[in-house]
Design a protein around this motif. Sequence first.
Motif, PDB file in Angstrom:
ATOM      1  N   LEU A  33       0.835  -1.190   0.000  1.00  0.00           N
ATOM      2  CA  LEU A  33       0.000   0.000   0.000  1.00  0.00           C
ATOM      3  C   LEU A  33       0.874   1.246   0.000  1.00  0.00           C
ATOM      4  O   LEU A  33       1.876   1.321   0.711  1.00  0.00           O
ATOM      5  CB  LEU A  33      -0.915   0.005   1.222  1.00  0.00           C
ATOM      6  CG  LEU A  33      -1.937  -1.136   1.325  1.00  0.00           C
ATOM      7  CD1 LEU A  33      -2.768  -0.985   2.591  1.00  0.00           C
ATOM      8  CD2 LEU A  33      -2.833  -1.184   0.099  1.00  0.00           C
ATOM      9  N   SER A  34       0.494   2.222  -0.785  1.00  0.00           N
ATOM     10  CA  SER A  34       1.332   3.417  -0.940  1.00  0.00           C
ATOM     11  C   SER A  34       1.523   4.148   0.385  1.00  0.00           C
ATOM     12  O   SER A  34       2.612   4.693   0.655  1.00  0.00           O
ATOM     13  CB  SER A  34       0.714   4.361  -1.980  1.00  0.00           C
ATOM     14  OG  SER A  34      -0.598   4.737  -1.607  1.00  0.00           O
ATOM     15  N   GLN A  35       0.501   4.167   1.235  1.00  0.00           N
ATOM     16  CA  GLN A  35       0.639   4.819   2.525  1.00  0.00           C
ATOM     17  C   GLN A  35       1.705   4.136   3.377  1.00  0.00           C
ATOM     18  O   GLN A  35       2.514   4.799   4.047  1.00  0.00           O
ATOM     19  CB  GLN A  35      -0.700   4.810   3.264  1.00  0.00           C
ATOM     20  CG  GLN A  35      -0.638   5.484   4.640  1.00  0.00           C
ATOM     21  CD  GLN A  35      -1.938   5.364   5.403  1.00  0.00           C
ATOM     22  OE1 GLN A  35      -2.771   4.522   5.076  1.00  0.00           O
ATOM     23  NE2 GLN A  35      -2.126   6.186   6.414  1.00  0.00           N
ATOM     24  N   GLN A  36       1.721   2.803   3.359  1.00  0.00           N
ATOM     25  CA  GLN A  36       2.728   2.063   4.110  1.00  0.00           C
ATOM     26  C   GLN A  36       4.127   2.307   3.564  1.00  0.00           C
ATOM     27  O   GLN A  36       5.083   2.446   4.323  1.00  0.00           O
ATOM     28  CB  GLN A  36       2.402   0.566   4.088  1.00  0.00           C
ATOM     29  CG  GLN A  36       1.271   0.168   5.004  1.00  0.00           C
ATOM     30  CD  GLN A  36       1.595   0.444   6.462  1.00  0.00           C
ATOM     31  OE1 GLN A  36       2.529  -0.117   7.008  1.00  0.00           O
ATOM     32  NE2 GLN A  36       0.825   1.319   7.089  1.00  0.00           N
ATOM     33  N   ARG A  37       4.245   2.354   2.242  1.00  0.00           N
ATOM     34  CA  ARG A  37       5.551   2.619   1.639  1.00  0.00           C
ATOM     35  C   ARG A  37       6.066   3.995   2.049  1.00  0.00           C
ATOM     36  O   ARG A  37       7.250   4.149   2.383  1.00  0.00           O
ATOM     37  CB  ARG A  37       5.455   2.512   0.116  1.00  0.00           C
ATOM     38  CG  ARG A  37       5.138   1.116  -0.406  1.00  0.00           C
ATOM     39  CD  ARG A  37       6.310   0.169  -0.212  1.00  0.00           C
ATOM     40  NE  ARG A  37       7.514   0.637  -0.847  1.00  0.00           N
ATOM     41  CZ  ARG A  37       7.834   0.425  -2.116  1.00  0.00           C
ATOM     42  NH1 ARG A  37       7.023  -0.273  -2.891  1.00  0.00           N
ATOM     43  NH2 ARG A  37       8.972   0.867  -2.625  1.00  0.00           N
ATOM     44  N   ARG A  38       5.204   4.995   2.000  1.00  0.00           N
ATOM     45  CA  ARG A  38       5.629   6.352   2.378  1.00  0.00           C
ATOM     46  C   ARG A  38       6.048   6.417   3.838  1.00  0.00           C
ATOM     47  O   ARG A  38       6.988   7.133   4.197  1.00  0.00           O
ATOM     48  CB  ARG A  38       4.505   7.354   2.109  1.00  0.00           C
ATOM     49  CG  ARG A  38       4.245   7.644   0.646  1.00  0.00           C
ATOM     50  CD  ARG A  38       3.362   8.861   0.479  1.00  0.00           C
ATOM     51  NE  ARG A  38       2.058   8.690   1.118  1.00  0.00           N
ATOM     52  CZ  ARG A  38       0.992   8.187   0.493  1.00  0.00           C
ATOM     53  NH1 ARG A  38       1.092   7.803  -0.774  1.00  0.00           N
ATOM     54  NH2 ARG A  38      -0.154   8.071   1.131  1.00  0.00           N
ATOM     55  N   LEU A  39       5.357   5.659   4.677  1.00  0.00           N
ATOM     56  CA  LEU A  39       5.662   5.682   6.105  1.00  0.00           C
ATOM     57  C   LEU A  39       6.916   4.893   6.442  1.00  0.00           C
ATOM     58  O   LEU A  39       7.774   5.364   7.205  1.00  0.00           O
ATOM     59  CB  LEU A  39       4.462   5.109   6.877  1.00  0.00           C
ATOM     60  CG  LEU A  39       4.650   4.914   8.390  1.00  0.00           C
ATOM     61  CD1 LEU A  39       4.823   6.252   9.077  1.00  0.00           C
ATOM     62  CD2 LEU A  39       3.453   4.163   8.973  1.00  0.00           C
ATOM     63  N   GLY A 207       1.456   6.452  11.201  1.00  0.00           N
ATOM     64  CA  GLY A 207       0.230   6.809  10.506  1.00  0.00           C
ATOM     65  C   GLY A 207      -1.022   6.577  11.322  1.00  0.00           C
ATOM     66  O   GLY A 207      -2.136   6.777  10.828  1.00  0.00           O
ATOM     67  N   PHE A 208      -0.867   6.149  12.614  1.00  0.00           N
ATOM     68  CA  PHE A 208      -2.007   5.777  13.439  1.00  0.00           C
ATOM     69  C   PHE A 208      -1.601   6.001  14.890  1.00  0.00           C
ATOM     70  O   PHE A 208      -0.502   5.600  15.282  1.00  0.00           O
ATOM     71  CB  PHE A 208      -2.354   4.309  13.165  1.00  0.00           C
ATOM     72  CG  PHE A 208      -3.531   3.780  13.922  1.00  0.00           C
ATOM     73  CD1 PHE A 208      -4.763   4.410  13.864  1.00  0.00           C
ATOM     74  CD2 PHE A 208      -3.413   2.628  14.700  1.00  0.00           C
ATOM     75  CE1 PHE A 208      -5.850   3.925  14.561  1.00  0.00           C
ATOM     76  CE2 PHE A 208      -4.498   2.124  15.399  1.00  0.00           C
ATOM     77  CZ  PHE A 208      -5.719   2.782  15.326  1.00  0.00           C
ATOM     78  N   PRO A 209      -2.438   6.668  15.703  1.00  0.00           N
ATOM     79  CA  PRO A 209      -2.022   7.007  17.073  1.00  0.00           C
ATOM     80  C   PRO A 209      -1.560   5.831  17.914  1.00  0.00           C
ATOM     81  O   PRO A 209      -0.736   5.994  18.819  1.00  0.00           O
ATOM     82  CB  PRO A 209      -3.276   7.659  17.663  1.00  0.00           C
ATOM     83  CG  PRO A 209      -4.025   8.191  16.501  1.00  0.00           C
ATOM     84  CD  PRO A 209      -3.771   7.214  15.375  1.00  0.00           C
ATOM     85  N   LEU A 210      -2.096   4.639  17.630  1.00  0.00           N
ATOM     86  CA  LEU A 210      -1.721   3.465  18.418  1.00  0.00           C
ATOM     87  C   LEU A 210      -0.454   2.793  17.906  1.00  0.00           C
ATOM     88  O   LEU A 210      -0.043   1.772  18.456  1.00  0.00           O
ATOM     89  CB  LEU A 210      -2.867   2.449  18.417  1.00  0.00           C
ATOM     90  CG  LEU A 210      -4.075   2.802  19.280  1.00  0.00           C
ATOM     91  CD1 LEU A 210      -5.224   1.855  19.020  1.00  0.00           C
ATOM     92  CD2 LEU A 210      -3.709   2.815  20.756  1.00  0.00           C
ATOM     93  N   LEU A 211       0.180   3.357  16.877  1.00  0.00           N
ATOM     94  CA  LEU A 211       1.365   2.728  16.291  1.00  0.00           C
ATOM     95  C   LEU A 211       2.522   3.719  16.156  1.00  0.00           C
ATOM     96  O   LEU A 211       3.012   3.975  15.050  1.00  0.00           O
ATOM     97  CB  LEU A 211       1.038   2.138  14.915  1.00  0.00           C
ATOM     98  CG  LEU A 211       0.224   0.847  14.884  1.00  0.00           C
ATOM     99  CD1 LEU A 211      -0.154   0.506  13.452  1.00  0.00           C
ATOM    100  CD2 LEU A 211       1.018  -0.293  15.508  1.00  0.00           C
TER     101      LEU A 211
END
Length: 221
Positions: A33-39, A207-211
Motif C-alpha cells: 500500500l502506498s501509505q505504508q511505503r511512504r511511512l 500513521g495511526f495514534p496506536l502505532l
Amino acid sequence: MTNQHKTSAHERKIAPQIFHPRFAAFYEWFSHLSQQRRLLDPLREATAGQAFGVALEVGAGTGLNFAWYDPARVERVEATEPDSAMLVHARERAAQAAVQIVLTQAPVEALPWASATFDSAVVTLVLCSVQDPVQALAEIKRVLKPQGTLLLFEHVRSPHSWLSHLQDALVPVTTRLFGNCHWNRDAAHLVEEAGFQVTQAHLHAGGFPLLPHLVLQAHRP
C-alpha cells in the motif's frame, strides 16, 4: 547480478516448522500500500540502509529490507526468519538484492552463529512478535562484535498513558490476528536492559495514534 547472490545454494533450515500463510499473504498485500511505503521506506533506509560489514538481519519476514542494503557498505547479509510462509516471499526478494543474502530458518532466540560474528544487526518490526524479547536481544548482543551496531525500528508502546492502556487492552486481539504482535512493548527499555549503549533514538508518530515507531541505533559494549 551474479549467481553468487542467488539464495538457492545459500539457505539453511534449522527451526521447527512455523507456517502462517494467511498472515504472510496479508502482510505482503499490506506492505504494498502506498501509505505504508511512504511511512516505512524512510525507516527501512535508516536501519537496513545503514548496515555495514557482515550484517545480521533477524526476523526478515518477506524480505522487505533486502533492497535497502548498500553493496558499498555491506559484505554479506545473514538473514533469519522462522516462518516458512514468509520465507516464500523472502527468497524472491533475496534473489533480486544487490548484496548476497543468506537465508536461515531460525528463531532469533536461538541464533546459529558463534559469538562476535557480525559487524551490524538489523531488527525491524520483530521485537513485538517474538516469544521472548529479552532472550532475543541477548542473542543479538552475543553474536555482535564488540562495538558492533544495532539498527532497529519497531512500533512501540505509546508515551501517552491513555493510548498505552488501550494498547494493553487490545493485545489479545493483536497477538491473535497479527502474527503474535505485542504492540505495547517498550523496545527502547528492552534494548537498554539488554546492555546496549543507545546512541540515537527517534520516536515517529506513525500513521495511526496506536502505532508510534521508534528508530534506534545502539552499540554493543
